[in-house]
Design a protein around this motif. Sequence first.
Motif, PDB file in Angstrom:
ATOM      1  N   LEU A  49       0.828  -1.203   0.000  1.00 39.99           N
ATOM      2  CA  LEU A  49       0.000   0.000   0.000  1.00 39.99           C
ATOM      3  C   LEU A  49       0.859   1.248   0.000  1.00 39.99           C
ATOM      4  CD1 LEU A  49      -2.762  -0.959   2.607  1.00 39.99           C
ATOM      5  CD2 LEU A  49      -2.825  -1.189   0.109  1.00 39.99           C
ATOM      6  N   ASP A  50       0.492   2.188  -0.842  1.00 38.13           N
ATOM      7  CA  ASP A  50       1.164   3.484  -0.912  1.00 38.13           C
ATOM      8  C   ASP A  50       0.815   4.283   0.342  1.00 38.13           C
ATOM      9  OD1 ASP A  50       1.547   6.307  -1.401  1.00 38.13           O
ATOM     10  OD2 ASP A  50       1.668   5.857  -3.537  1.00 38.13           O
ATOM     11  N   PRO A  51       1.818   4.754   1.105  1.00 38.82           N
ATOM     12  CA  PRO A  51       1.521   5.511   2.319  1.00 38.82           C
ATOM     13  C   PRO A  51       0.751   6.811   2.054  1.00 38.82           C
ATOM     14  CG  PRO A  51       3.841   4.900   2.275  1.00 38.82           C
ATOM     15  CD  PRO A  51       3.254   4.551   0.938  1.00 38.82           C
ATOM     16  N   ALA A  52       0.926   7.401   0.893  1.00 38.70           N
ATOM     17  CA  ALA A  52       0.257   8.669   0.577  1.00 38.70           C
ATOM     18  C   ALA A  52      -1.218   8.481   0.253  1.00 38.70           C
ATOM     19  CB  ALA A  52       0.962   9.361  -0.586  1.00 38.70           C
ATOM     20  N   THR A  53      -1.552   7.388  -0.437  1.00 44.55           N
ATOM     21  CA  THR A  53      -2.927   7.193  -0.889  1.00 44.55           C
ATOM     22  C   THR A  53      -3.671   6.083  -0.156  1.00 44.55           C
ATOM     23  OG1 THR A  53      -2.350   5.573  -2.593  1.00 44.55           O
ATOM     24  CG2 THR A  53      -2.250   7.921  -3.211  1.00 44.55           C
ATOM     25  N   GLY A  64       1.995  -1.862 -10.724  1.00 49.90           N
ATOM     26  CA  GLY A  64       3.264  -2.423 -11.162  1.00 49.90           C
ATOM     27  C   GLY A  64       3.460  -3.885 -10.832  1.00 49.90           C
ATOM     28  N   GLY A  65       2.466  -4.515 -10.214  1.00 48.26           N
ATOM     29  CA  GLY A  65       2.533  -5.944  -9.980  1.00 48.26           C
ATOM     30  C   GLY A  65       3.437  -6.362  -8.834  1.00 48.26           C
ATOM     31  N   THR A  66       3.900  -7.607  -8.931  1.00 47.95           N
ATOM     32  CA  THR A  66       4.630  -8.253  -7.846  1.00 47.95           C
ATOM     33  C   THR A  66       5.865  -7.482  -7.407  1.00 47.95           C
ATOM     34  OG1 THR A  66       3.821 -10.418  -8.553  1.00 47.95           O
ATOM     35  CG2 THR A  66       5.773 -10.395  -7.153  1.00 47.95           C
ATOM     36  N   ALA A  67       6.706  -7.061  -8.331  1.00 50.56           N
ATOM     37  CA  ALA A  67       7.946  -6.370  -7.963  1.00 50.56           C
ATOM     38  C   ALA A  67       7.651  -5.060  -7.240  1.00 50.56           C
ATOM     39  CB  ALA A  67       8.806  -6.116  -9.194  1.00 50.56           C
ATOM     40  N   ALA A  68       6.760  -4.247  -7.775  1.00 50.86           N
ATOM     41  CA  ALA A  68       6.437  -2.960  -7.158  1.00 50.86           C
ATOM     42  C   ALA A  68       5.801  -3.157  -5.792  1.00 50.86           C
ATOM     43  CB  ALA A  68       5.519  -2.158  -8.076  1.00 50.86           C
ATOM     44  N   GLN A  69       4.931  -4.140  -5.668  1.00 59.49           N
ATOM     45  CA  GLN A  69       4.277  -4.395  -4.389  1.00 59.49           C
ATOM     46  C   GLN A  69       5.267  -4.911  -3.348  1.00 59.49           C
ATOM     47  OE1 GLN A  69       0.617  -6.678  -4.738  1.00 59.49           O
ATOM     48  NE2 GLN A  69       0.128  -5.621  -6.660  1.00 59.49           N
ATOM     49  N   THR A  70       6.165  -5.792  -3.762  1.00 60.59           N
ATOM     50  CA  THR A  70       7.176  -6.308  -2.831  1.00 60.59           C
ATOM     51  C   THR A  70       8.084  -5.189  -2.354  1.00 60.59           C
ATOM     52  OG1 THR A  70       7.118  -8.465  -3.928  1.00 60.59           O
ATOM     53  CG2 THR A  70       9.027  -8.001  -2.530  1.00 60.59           C
TER      54      THR A  70
END
Length: 134
Positions: A34-38, A44-50
């Motif tokens: 989860l994005d702290p700002a929003t 972006g899928g698995t890599a971005a979420q990890t």
Amino acid sequence: MKRHSSSAIPAPKFHYTPCVQAGAHYSVSGMVGLDPATGQLVAGGTAAQTQRIFDNLLLALPDYGLSLQDMVLARIYTTDFAAFPQINAIWEATLSDVPPPARTSVGVQALPLGAAVEIEFSFYKNPSSKDQET
């Protein structure tokens, strides 16, 4: 038992405590990217979420009184084991300077909020630390 939270990361979307301390043992609830700002799941899928999970963990650890050095176990849940090399790459980069914790990896059909990956963490902080609750 003591409960910890952090204003540096998104508030829980459901009814749970982000970090529970029982003596020297700390359990950090499963985190999704989860994005702290929003407060929304990052694109972006698995890599971005990890990456976001580890970034959020690093933001919260000071509020919990912990560091990566204190991590003893991580449980990784993913909906796509084919993307596990992406998880491993971020794992290796994040934990390259600390002794690696024990780890469990589980393939699942679905995760909360449509996430591709969720990770929960366990920590042990030396009871001799001055801020340790007994």
